[in-house]
Design a protein around this motif. Structure first.
Motif, PDB file in Angstrom:
ATOM      1  N   ALA A 119       0.819  -1.206   0.000  1.00 13.94           N
ATOM      2  CA  ALA A 119       0.000   0.000   0.000  1.00 13.94           C
ATOM      3  C   ALA A 119       0.859   1.266   0.000  1.00 13.94           C
ATOM      4  N   ASP A 171       2.360   1.815  -3.431  1.00 13.73           N
ATOM      5  CA  ASP A 171       1.385   2.313  -4.405  1.00 13.73           C
ATOM      6  C   ASP A 171       1.060   3.787  -4.168  1.00 13.73           C
ATOM      7  N   GLN A 198       1.736   6.962  -6.722  1.00 18.43           N
ATOM      8  CA  GLN A 198       0.689   7.879  -7.169  1.00 18.43           C
ATOM      9  C   GLN A 198       1.087   9.328  -6.911  1.00 18.43           C
ATOM     10  N   VAL A 239      -6.534   1.922  -1.428  1.00 13.96           N
ATOM     11  CA  VAL A 239      -5.251   1.305  -1.755  1.00 13.96           C
ATOM     12  C   VAL A 239      -4.871   0.275  -0.697  1.00 13.96           C
ATOM     13  N   ARG A 288      -6.986  -2.871  -1.175  1.00 12.16           N
ATOM     14  CA  ARG A 288      -6.550  -3.613  -2.362  1.00 12.16           C
ATOM     15  C   ARG A 288      -5.302  -4.434  -2.062  1.00 12.16           C
ATOM     16  N   ASN A 289      -4.400  -3.882  -1.262  1.00 12.94           N
ATOM     17  CA  ASN A 289      -3.171  -4.597  -0.937  1.00 12.94           C
ATOM     18  C   ASN A 289      -3.396  -5.670   0.123  1.00 12.94           C
TER      19      ASN A 289
END
Length: 273
Positions: free
Chosen positions: A55, A58, A62, A252, A255-256
């Motif tokens: 996370a 990512d 971004q 995020v 998702r991780n």
């Protein structure tokens, strides 16, 4: 006269914008690192062991993309080795470090933190432990991994009020809990979840109540990094402030969590945080 006035205005505008343009263009590439065993925040990519995923990776990617800066997040070894790579300036920043006063001479911490790591009270399913807040733990025997990273305030409280036996790692702490040698373990929400799953203790252990501590996981820029300037620090702080408000941080993270769970089905080594 009007042309001369217009010329002076344009000259002033150029003078004001020049430092920002130079600052924005000073650093085109960042090299980062972090903990290789702290999912879902950061961990070594099983498909590409030279790099980290997670996370925090990512979110940094971004933010860097929005600033027009490329970033590579490398595996630099264990947590202490990663810290030394950044302290020395061989790498530019850490992606998941707790606030440590002793490191302020070497690192600039960017506020707010990328994520908050929630520490929970883990007990056996059949435990009679009564827990409504941290003070209730004083009457019980607990354990915590030597590698746990708590806030200074909670660490001081724990030393003064709690009976916490240190364990070499989270595996050892949970094994003590299952064997009844301690009443509870303090562990991160996700590191605890991963350890319970990897050890097959899902029917034995459970997380209880609200978090007792929520240490921040920060971006920290090395004083020795050529990229460390006021523009970068300011822009990073601005972007990190916007992330939670937009809901991106939580999306995020989730998702991780799912990516990490899928990898554990392989199974891979459990986190040792």
């Amino acid at each position: 006269m009007e042309f001369r006035k217009a010329g002076r205005v344009l000259a002033c505008m150029a003078a004001l914008s020049a430092p920002w343009t130079m600052a924005a263009g000073k650093c085109e590439r960042l090299v980062a690192t972090g903990s290789p065993d702290a999912p879902p925040y950061s961990w070594q990519d099983p498909k590409d062991p030279r790099h980290l995923i997670g996370a925090n990776v990512d979110l940094l990617r971004q933010v860097a993309a929005e600033l027009g800066v490329s970033v590579e997040v490398l595996h630099a070894g264990k947590r202490d080795q990663a810290l030394e790579e950044v302290r020395s300036g061989r790498m530019d920043l850490l992606i998941d470090t707790p606030m440590q006063v002793e490191q302020l001479t070497a690192l600039d911490y960017i506020h707010p933190p990328l994520q908050l790591n929630e520490y929970l009270v883990w007990t056996r399913h059949d435990a009679t432990l009564v827990f409504d807040g941290p003070a209730d733990l004083a009457q019980y025997q607990g354990s915590i991994s030597e590698r746990a990273r708590l806030t200074p305030a909670f660490e001081a409280f724990a030393k003064a009020q709690l009976k916490l036996a240190p364990a070499q790692n989270l595996t050892q702490a949970f094994q003590k809990l299952v064997l009844g040698q301690v009443d509870y373990v303090l562990a991160g929400r996700y590191s605890g979840m991963g350890m319970v799953q990897s050890l097959g203790m899902g029917n034995d252990l459970i997380a209880r109540g609200l978090p007792v501590d929520r240490p921040g996981l920060y971006l920290a820029v090395s004083h020795n990094s050529a990229c460390n300037d006021a523009w970068l620090r300011g822009q990073l702080a601005k972007k990190l402030t916007e992330l939670p408000i937009s809901g991106v941080s939580q999306a995020v993270l989730q998702r991780n969590v799912e990516r990490w769970k899928a990898q554990m089905q392989a199974p891979l080594d459990a986190p040792k945080q």
